[in-house]
Design a protein around this motif. Structure first.
Motif, PDB file in Angstrom:
ATOM      1  N   HIS A 326       1.164  -1.256  -0.052  1.00 37.27           N
ATOM      2  CA  HIS A 326       0.159   0.058   0.076  1.00 37.27           C
ATOM      3  C   HIS A 326       1.112   0.927   0.384  1.00 37.27           C
ATOM      4  CE1 HIS A 326      -3.231   2.957   0.694  1.00 37.27           C
ATOM      5  NE2 HIS A 326      -2.918   3.320   2.008  1.00 37.27           N
ATOM      6  N   ALA A 328       1.141   5.187   0.868  1.00 38.14           N
ATOM      7  CA  ALA A 328      -0.026   5.762   1.873  1.00 38.14           C
ATOM      8  C   ALA A 328       0.138   6.935   1.612  1.00 38.14           C
ATOM      9  CB  ALA A 328       0.863   5.252   3.293  1.00 38.14           C
ATOM     10  N   THR A 329      -0.833   7.586   2.139  1.00 38.21           N
ATOM     11  CA  THR A 329      -0.799   9.649   1.602  1.00 38.21           C
ATOM     12  C   THR A 329       1.081  10.007   1.806  1.00 38.21           C
ATOM     13  OG1 THR A 329      -2.166   9.741   3.489  1.00 38.21           O
ATOM     14  CG2 THR A 329      -3.266   9.379   1.494  1.00 38.21           C
ATOM     15  N   GLU A 458      -2.786   3.062   7.929  1.00 39.76           N
ATOM     16  CA  GLU A 458      -3.482   4.149   6.915  1.00 39.76           C
ATOM     17  C   GLU A 458      -3.710   2.341   6.470  1.00 39.76           C
ATOM     18  OE1 GLU A 458      -2.852   6.321   2.886  1.00 39.76           O
ATOM     19  OE2 GLU A 458      -2.507   7.077   4.597  1.00 39.76           O
ATOM     20  N   ALA A 459      -2.340   1.422   5.665  1.00 37.31           N
ATOM     21  CA  ALA A 459      -2.285   0.847   5.189  1.00 37.31           C
ATOM     22  C   ALA A 459      -3.338  -0.897   5.693  1.00 37.31           C
ATOM     23  CB  ALA A 459      -1.284   0.199   4.922  1.00 37.31           C
ATOM     24  N   GLN A 462      -6.951  -1.174   4.954  1.00 37.32           N
ATOM     25  CA  GLN A 462      -6.606  -1.441   2.667  1.00 37.32           C
ATOM     26  C   GLN A 462      -6.227  -3.193   2.051  1.00 37.32           C
ATOM     27  OE1 GLN A 462      -7.714   0.764   0.258  1.00 37.32           O
ATOM     28  NE2 GLN A 462      -8.429   1.758   2.234  1.00 37.32           N
ATOM     29  N   PHE A 463      -5.334  -3.171   3.415  1.00 39.88           N
ATOM     30  CA  PHE A 463      -5.029  -4.392   3.449  1.00 39.88           C
ATOM     31  C   PHE A 463      -6.633  -6.122   3.079  1.00 39.88           C
ATOM     32  CE2 PHE A 463      -0.723  -4.090   4.887  1.00 39.88           C
ATOM     33  CZ  PHE A 463      -0.130  -3.114   3.614  1.00 39.88           C
ATOM     34  N   ASP A 464      -7.436  -5.444   3.980  1.00 40.45           N
ATOM     35  CA  ASP A 464      -8.665  -6.208   4.019  1.00 40.45           C
ATOM     36  C   ASP A 464      -9.540  -6.279   3.424  1.00 40.45           C
ATOM     37  OD1 ASP A 464      -9.722  -7.363   7.285  1.00 40.45           O
ATOM     38  OD2 ASP A 464     -11.363  -6.079   6.210  1.00 40.45           O
ATOM     39  N   ARG A 465      -8.894  -5.516   2.700  1.00 39.62           N
ATOM     40  CA  ARG A 465     -10.555  -5.501   0.909  1.00 39.62           C
ATOM     41  C   ARG A 465      -9.603  -6.751   0.442  1.00 39.62           C
ATOM     42  NH1 ARG A 465     -11.410   0.881  -0.560  1.00 39.62           N
ATOM     43  NH2 ARG A 465     -12.061   1.432   1.912  1.00 39.62           N
ATOM     44  N   GLN A 466      -8.398  -6.817   0.897  1.00 36.72           N
ATOM     45  CA  GLN A 466      -7.582  -7.697  -0.149  1.00 36.72           C
ATOM     46  C   GLN A 466      -7.624  -9.061   0.286  1.00 36.72           C
ATOM     47  OE1 GLN A 466      -4.302  -7.049  -2.367  1.00 36.72           O
ATOM     48  NE2 GLN A 466      -4.275  -4.836  -1.466  1.00 36.72           N
TER      49      GLN A 466
END
Length: 545
Positions: A326, A328-329, A458-459, A462-466
């Motif tokens: 990921h 990050a911003t 933040e990551a 996002q990892f949970d979506r994968q």
């Protein structure tokens, strides 16, 4: 010989199904296919209800031209590459000053083996102990919180790779197929033959121990020599009238001196005192990026379901792994590192008062948890101060982790739910951490730079979506992971020698030229070949006696 790629079969196919599948695929009659070997076998799990094995096969045919003619334009049919290894040099009679290899990890071990096979009878120096004694010392830290600074996960025969998952894949470019040579030597030493063709081969710690011993005996039979407990404390470098610096020898602990004109420096990424000695002796070093973060643990069954769907638990597929990244911003890359399916988080400290984690699996990968590093990119701009500044950066966070864990080599740990909420953990949940000698629930934000904390927070969603469940509240994070790679590079030229010290050949992870067992082994071969060529050149320049 021809190579056929992308031959797909159901994962539950019997072994005898391969031959008829080849015949159908290439429209062959039975007698046209003399034999075949599996060059690679992976699996495609993009459709979880239809997971398939994907084969690459080398075919021996009675008439290759005829088969090519019946399959014009087939992009999956071509000439099989020549993966045989040939030594680039042979030691001449009466050569002087045997080459020296510093370090008996994957890189040094492989470099020593190649030099021995070429007849150069290398001397291999290892500051730690033989692998079985080292294993006892490592278990003493895990079971009794007793650290032996010269014999642990980082130091000793086999290097840091011995206490890992034994992964044998890499993203390096390898046009010479040197990785195949590494694998073949591992198989000779006792690794399962499947590592030659499965897509993500691994060995596991128990097998690695016996393999390292076997390879040592091979080197010794070929005239090589091992010296354990031999810590290098400095270099003897001669500066010529033209300003050229050349290796002449090594200063070892307790005042011993060893003459050496050709030295392979395969010291690993944790030989911090040796890095300082190299800087003191004027060897060119430069800071390089690395990463810092934590280990995260989930139930292996959760990862299996997310990655393999209804095929979770299928013994043909084994424990599932993952690779995540990921951006990050805040500009940092967050990624999974050294993922260990069905493994454990281990204590990997090498200095008193500092705490480091790593991951390990056995060949069976049968433990209840999956673990991986979740790490954040670090650049030299984050630790200004010269090539050794990255080491001090690592030490700072290792010391914070040691204190947060209670000062006993217990590790600081935190539930993912608490970490995301910004509160300290006071207890753990259903995921039981595997780290020994134990964990202390706390706030990992005290053990990491603020930018790393923000990037990981933040990551994780996002990892949970994968991987559904990756950010589950009871997943456990254990800190800190600081030894992802060397924080500096011992820069070398096209001839594999140090930029400013002739005869010094930096190699492997510690020099900043590898990242893992396979790439370290490949680098060991390349450097050993360079040493052999350099020694032949030096021999020709010596006056006849």
């Amino acid at each position: 010989m021809l190579r056929l790629t992308e031959l797909r079969l159901p994962i539950d196919h019997p072994p005898e199904a391969l031959r008829p599948a080849i015949l159908r695929r290439l429209r062959l009659r039975e007698g046209e296919l003399v034999d075949f070997t599996i060059a690679r076998r992976g699996y495609d799990a993009r459709k979880k209800n239809l997971i398939q094995f994907v084969y690459t096969l080398d075919l021996e045919l009675r008439d290759e031209a005829s088969v090519r003619g019946r399959n014009p334009g087939d992009r999956n049919l071509g000439t099989a590459p020549d993966t045989g290894y040939r030594h680039v040099a042979r030691a001449p009679e009466g050569f002087r000053n045997r080459p020296v290899v510093i370090g008996a990890g994957p890189c040094g071990l492989t470099a020593g083996l190649i030099l021995a096979q070429m007849g150069f009878r290398p001397i291999i120096l290892e500051r730690g102990k033989v692998v079985r004694e080292r294993t006892k010392d490592t278990w003493a830290l895990w079971r009794r919180s007793v650290l032996t600074p010269e014999s642990n996960v980082q130091f000793g025969e086999g290097g840091a790779g011995t206490f890992s998952d034994g992964k044998l894949w890499s993203g390096i470019k390898d046009p010479q197929h040197l990785g195949r040579k590494v694998m073949e030597e591992f198989v000779k030493a006792g690794a399962p033959e499947e590592i030659l063709y499965v897509s993500k081969p691994h060995i596991g710690t128990f097998r690695l121990v016996s393999m390292v011993e076997h390879m040592r005996r091979t080197v010794e039979k070929l005239g090589g020599e091992y010296r354990f407990g031999a810590r290098v404390e400095g270099l003897d470098v001669e500066t010529g009238a033209d300003g050229t610096r050349r290796m002449r020898g090594l200063h070892l602990a307790e005042g011993e001196y060893l003459a050496a004109d050709h030295v392979v420096l395969a010291i690993g990424h944790s030989a911090r005192d040796t890095f300082a000695a190299l800087e003191r002796d004027g060897v060119f070093l430069e800071a390089k990026p690395f990463s810092i973060g934590v280990r995260i643990e989930h139930p292996q069954s959760l990862i299996d379901r997310a990655r393999l769907g209804p095929h979770a638990g299928n013994p043909l597929l084994g424990a599932a792994d993952y690779k995540l990244v990921h951006h990050a911003t805040n500009g940092r890359a967050v990624y999974s590192f050294c993922m260990c399916p069905g493994g454990t988080v281990v204590a990997a400290a090498s200095e008193p008062g500092r705490l480091v984690t790593n991951g390990m699996s056995q060949y069976s990968r049968a433990e209840r948890n999956a673990n991986a590093g979740i790490v954040v990119s670090i650049s030299p701009e984050d630790y200004p101060g010269g090539p050794l500044a990255g080491i001090e950066f690592q030490r700072h966070w290792e010391e914070r982790a040691f204190v947060a864990g209670g000062g006993t080599y217990a590790a600081p740990a935190q539930r993912v739910g608490d970490f995301l909420a910004g509160r300290a953990s006071t207890e753990l949940g259903q995921v039981v951490p595997s780290y020994k000698p134990g964990v202390t629930p706390t706030d990992l934000a005290t053990c990491l730079p603020d930018f790393a904390v923000a990037a990981i927070r933040e990551a994780l969603p996002q990892f949970d979506r994968q991987i559904r469940g990756f950010a589950m509240a009871d997943a456990v994070m254990t800190g800190v992971e600081t030894r992802t790679s060397s924080p500096l590079r011992i820069t070398r030229g096209d001839d594999f020698q140090s930029l400013n010290t002739v005869g010094l050949f930096p190699a492997g992870e510690g020099a900043g030229y590898a990242g893992g067992i396979l790439s370290a082994g490949v680098d060991g071969i390349r450097v050993a070949e360079a040493v052999g060529i350099a020694m032949l050149g030096a021999q020709q320049l010596q006056p006849a006696s």
